[in-house]
Motif scaffolding. Structure first.
Motif, short mmCIF file in Angstrom:
data_model
loop_
_atom_site.label_atom_id
_atom_site.label_comp_id
_atom_site.label_asym_id
_atom_site.label_seq_id
_atom_site.Cartn_x
_atom_site.Cartn_y
_atom_site.Cartn_z
N ASN A 43 0.81 -1.22 0.00
CA ASN A 43 0.00 0.00 0.00
C ASN A 43 0.84 1.28 0.00
OD1 ASN A 43 0.88 0.18 2.65
ND2 ASN A 43 -1.15 -0.13 3.58
N TRP A 44 2.18 1.13 -0.08
CA TRP A 44 3.02 2.30 -0.25
C TRP A 44 2.95 2.83 -1.68
CZ3 TRP A 44 8.22 3.05 2.66
CH2 TRP A 44 7.99 2.97 4.04
N ALA A 45 2.47 2.03 -2.61
CA ALA A 45 2.28 2.52 -3.98
C ALA A 45 1.29 3.68 -3.94
CB ALA A 45 1.74 1.41 -4.87
N GLY A 46 1.70 4.78 -4.55
CA GLY A 46 0.88 5.99 -4.52
C GLY A 46 1.33 7.02 -3.50
N ARG A 47 2.24 6.63 -2.61
CA ARG A 47 2.73 7.58 -1.60
C ARG A 47 3.60 8.65 -2.24
NH1 ARG A 47 4.87 5.50 4.15
NH2 ARG A 47 4.94 7.76 4.32
N LYS A 48 3.51 9.85 -1.69
CA LYS A 48 4.40 10.93 -2.11
C LYS A 48 5.73 10.82 -1.36
CE LYS A 48 0.74 14.26 -3.18
NZ LYS A 48 0.18 15.61 -2.86
N LEU A 49 6.78 11.26 -2.03
CA LEU A 49 8.08 11.31 -1.37
C LEU A 49 8.16 12.62 -0.60
CD1 LEU A 49 8.64 8.90 -3.20
CD2 LEU A 49 10.95 9.79 -3.53
N ASP A 50 8.05 12.52 0.71
CA ASP A 50 8.09 13.68 1.59
C ASP A 50 8.77 13.27 2.89
OD1 ASP A 50 6.17 12.10 2.82
OD2 ASP A 50 4.48 13.38 2.24
N GLN A 51 8.77 14.16 3.86
CA GLN A 51 9.45 13.86 5.12
C GLN A 51 8.83 12.67 5.85
OE1 GLN A 51 12.32 14.98 6.12
NE2 GLN A 51 12.44 16.30 4.32
N SER A 52 7.53 12.50 5.70
CA SER A 52 6.88 11.35 6.30
C SER A 52 7.38 10.05 5.67
CB SER A 52 5.35 11.46 6.12
OG SER A 52 4.70 10.29 6.57
N PHE A 53 7.57 10.08 4.35
CA PHE A 53 8.12 8.91 3.66
C PHE A 53 9.52 8.61 4.15
CE2 PHE A 53 10.48 6.86 0.28
CZ PHE A 53 9.62 5.85 -0.14
N VAL A 54 10.34 9.64 4.29
CA VAL A 54 11.71 9.46 4.78
C VAL A 54 11.69 8.82 6.16
CG1 VAL A 54 13.84 10.62 5.47
CG2 VAL A 54 12.60 11.40 3.44
N SER A 55 10.87 9.34 7.05
CA SER A 55 10.80 8.81 8.42
C SER A 55 10.40 7.34 8.41
CB SER A 55 9.80 9.61 9.24
OG SER A 55 10.21 10.96 9.37
N ASP A 56 9.43 6.99 7.57
CA ASP A 56 8.94 5.62 7.55
C ASP A 56 9.96 4.65 6.94
OD1 ASP A 56 6.61 6.39 8.74
OD2 ASP A 56 5.42 6.42 6.90
N ILE A 57 10.58 5.04 5.84
CA ILE A 57 11.50 4.10 5.18
C ILE A 57 12.77 3.89 6.00
CG2 ILE A 57 12.87 5.68 3.71
CD1 ILE A 57 12.31 3.55 1.43
N MET A 58 13.13 4.87 6.82
CA MET A 58 14.32 4.72 7.65
C MET A 58 14.12 3.71 8.78
SD MET A 58 16.65 6.45 6.24
CE MET A 58 17.92 6.43 7.52
N THR A 59 12.89 3.27 9.00
CA THR A 59 12.65 2.25 10.03
C THR A 59 12.95 0.84 9.50
OG1 THR A 59 10.30 1.92 9.47
CG2 THR A 59 10.83 3.68 11.04
#
Length: 199
Positions: A157-173
């Motif tokens: 369900n990450w398909a469609g997500r924008k690349l923003d600070q929230s994305f950075v925070s999540d992928i760094m986990t």
């Protein structure tokens, strides 16, 4: 450093960021080369529609050439197009958006050598700097969305997500996932940014 290059272009964040830094360095990107699978008529790896890549190229004011290919002839087809771009535009380099995977670089260097041009890697750096490239991409004002996800690495369900600070925070986990998706963990389409003229 070559002065006139073709850029391997997927329409995603890596190739757009590579284009940004090539232009900042005064390199003239004469054309974009995008590989397309013969059977699906979609871009390799990203499965992107060609019209969407054409739309990007128009706003970049750079011509795009689609390399229709399949995996058995992929390398030879790519080399043919690089050679053709040498004749059309006088390019002396072939640029790639790879960041740190040595196997990818070696393949590109072999490709460039066979075509008689110099390979260029404007984003090449240590793996530890991948998160910095992602933050840089966002800080520069690029706008992109996730269009494809490796569901074994990231939630579908990450398909469609924008690349923003929230994305950075999540992928760094995710400790086993490259923040830039260098191993194909996710792919993107870039809608806007500092390299594009207004729509």
């Amino acid at each position: 450093m070559p002065k006139q290059v073709a850029l391997s272009f997927s329409g995603g964040k890596d190739s757009c960021l590579a284009l940004y830094y090539l232009q900042k360095q005064g390199v003239d990107v004469k054309c974009l080369l995008t590989t397309v699978l013969e059977d699906s008529k979609e871009t390799v790896a990203h499965n992107e529609k060609l019209e969407r890549v054409e739309r990007q190229a128009e706003r970049l004011d750079i011509p795009v050439y689609f390399i229709e290919t399949n995996f058995p002839t992929y390398e030879d087809d790519f080399i043919w197009y690089i050679s053709d771009m040498k004749q059309r535009y006088g390019i002396d380099g072939m640029a790639f958006g790879d960041i740190y995977l040595q196997g990818h670089r070696e393949w590109g260097e072999k490709l460039a050598a066979r075509a008689g041009v110099e390979p260029v890697y404007p984003l090449w750096s240590e793996q530890a700097k991948a998160a910095g490239w992602l933050c840089d991409f966002i800080a520069l004002g690029f706008e992109a969305e996730v269009i494809k996800v490796d569901s074994e690495k990231l939630p579908q369900n990450w398909a469609g997500r924008k690349l923003d600070q929230s994305f950075v925070s999540d992928i760094m986990t995710y400790s086993d996932v490259c923040p830039m998706g260098e191993s194909g963990e996710y792919h993107t389409y870039v809608h806007d940014g500092p390299i594009f003229r207004p729509d």
